[in-house]
Design a protein around this motif. Sequence first.
Motif, short mmCIF file in Angstrom:
data_model
loop_
_atom_site.label_atom_id
_atom_site.label_comp_id
_atom_site.label_asym_id
_atom_site.label_seq_id
_atom_site.Cartn_x
_atom_site.Cartn_y
_atom_site.Cartn_z
N GLU A 178 7.08 5.36 -5.54
CA GLU A 178 6.69 6.41 -4.59
C GLU A 178 7.87 7.22 -4.09
OE1 GLU A 178 3.58 7.21 -3.76
OE2 GLU A 178 2.81 5.68 -5.11
N CYS A 190 -6.80 7.54 4.96
CA CYS A 190 -5.75 8.11 5.80
C CYS A 190 -4.60 8.68 4.96
CB CYS A 190 -5.22 7.08 6.79
SG CYS A 190 -4.42 5.67 5.99
N SER A 191 -3.89 9.61 5.56
CA SER A 191 -2.70 10.19 4.95
C SER A 191 -1.46 9.48 5.49
CB SER A 191 -2.61 11.68 5.27
OG SER A 191 -2.44 11.87 6.66
N VAL A 192 -0.32 9.75 4.89
CA VAL A 192 0.94 9.21 5.39
C VAL A 192 1.18 9.69 6.81
CG1 VAL A 192 3.46 9.23 5.09
CG2 VAL A 192 1.96 9.01 3.09
N GLU A 193 0.91 10.97 7.06
CA GLU A 193 1.09 11.54 8.39
C GLU A 193 0.22 10.82 9.42
OE1 GLU A 193 0.93 15.90 10.64
OE2 GLU A 193 -0.04 15.62 8.70
N LYS A 247 5.45 4.60 2.27
CA LYS A 247 6.07 5.91 2.46
C LYS A 247 6.21 6.26 3.95
CE LYS A 247 5.00 9.31 -0.36
NZ LYS A 247 4.21 10.27 -1.17
N ALA A 248 5.33 5.71 4.79
CA ALA A 248 5.36 6.01 6.22
C ALA A 248 6.49 5.29 6.94
CB ALA A 248 4.03 5.64 6.86
N ARG A 305 0.90 4.55 0.68
CA ARG A 305 1.05 5.44 1.83
C ARG A 305 1.76 4.74 2.99
NH1 ARG A 305 -5.17 6.25 2.22
NH2 ARG A 305 -4.87 4.12 1.45
N THR A 306 1.46 3.46 3.14
CA THR A 306 2.10 2.67 4.19
C THR A 306 3.59 2.55 3.94
OG1 THR A 306 0.05 1.42 4.54
CG2 THR A 306 2.09 0.43 5.36
N ALA A 318 -5.38 0.77 5.88
CA ALA A 318 -5.26 1.73 4.79
C ALA A 318 -5.90 1.19 3.51
CB ALA A 318 -3.80 2.09 4.55
N GLU A 319 -5.90 -0.14 3.36
CA GLU A 319 -6.54 -0.73 2.19
C GLU A 319 -7.51 -1.86 2.54
OE1 GLU A 319 -3.60 -2.26 -0.47
OE2 GLU A 319 -2.91 -3.84 0.89
N GLU A 379 0.88 -1.18 0.00
CA GLU A 379 0.00 0.00 0.00
C GLU A 379 0.91 1.23 0.00
OE1 GLU A 379 -2.23 3.12 0.47
OE2 GLU A 379 -1.02 2.64 2.26
#
Length: 331
Positions: free
Chosen positions: A60, A314-317, A30-31, A27-28, A126-127, A25
Amino acid sequence: MTFTERMWESARQKKGTLVLPEGTEPRTVKACSPILTEGLAKEVILLGKEGEIKKVAEAEGADLTGITIIDPTTSERLEGYAQEYYELRKHKGISIEDAKAKIIDPLHFGAMMVRKGDATAMVAGAENATGKVLVAAFTIIKTAPGVKSASSCFVMDMPDKKWGKDGLMIFSDCATIPDPTAEQLAEIAAAAAKSCKDFLQTEPKVAMLSFSTKGSAKHEHAQKVIDALAIVKEKHPELNVDGEMQADAAIIPSVAEKKAPGSPVAGQANTLVFPDLQSGNIGYKLVQRFAGADAYGPFLQGFAKPVSDLSRGCSVEEIINTSAATLAQAE
């Protein structure tokens, strides 16, 4: 200190291992690096096939330096995890082959990592729908001893710092149990008190809300709150909890003096327990919009070990902050 700063500091002190089952995923992925480089976890584990995860990371622009990647289908832990899952579910008639097929699902594998102590906490959603995250948590991590029903809470961060603990309050349950029984409501109150200690880092003052204050109205809905209060007082006599009470009596001292004189909670509550999901969900959103409060969560509570469900929007933050708050719950 803001709520986020509190959770970051606590997570750094706990030095836990975080497993993120949704390894492809974006965003995950990137986090992961910020969680590790900021010291929120000593180890961050992504689940999935290494080639697929690295492909997402490249697309990403995400740095996977220091991130552990585990493919459940080839992991050395697979056999042991499958056997553990079989023992947990054999009363349902599953075979060891069924168990192995189930445990390679990343949500189940991640939950088993937490159960076995190979990870401190799991964050997902997130997904995956909330239901899938909850099923993995319920069947593998399970609820804490003596708890039958897991629930949720929001941390509300109000601009006006006179409320709760420096503007921070716990609202529960706002996302999980639609119409709790008195027994479930008592469990929600106890779990919310623990969330208050974990997240607000202060002693909980729990108000069990109703449209009635100390018998001012007679109705089965108010009676359920009264019954729940009796249960939680019997099971957790150490908790500072009171009810049934209206919201204004719970948080405004002048109203508390009139409606609930002598109450150890009224007028100073930092933890609000709503009588059902409708009122809880409506309540937190009204405060969020009208008061301009930040709503952090929902955080799952009542589980034996830390697990959190993300919003699919949700966002990365938000993934980073939720991970910090979940790791902060570790004993």
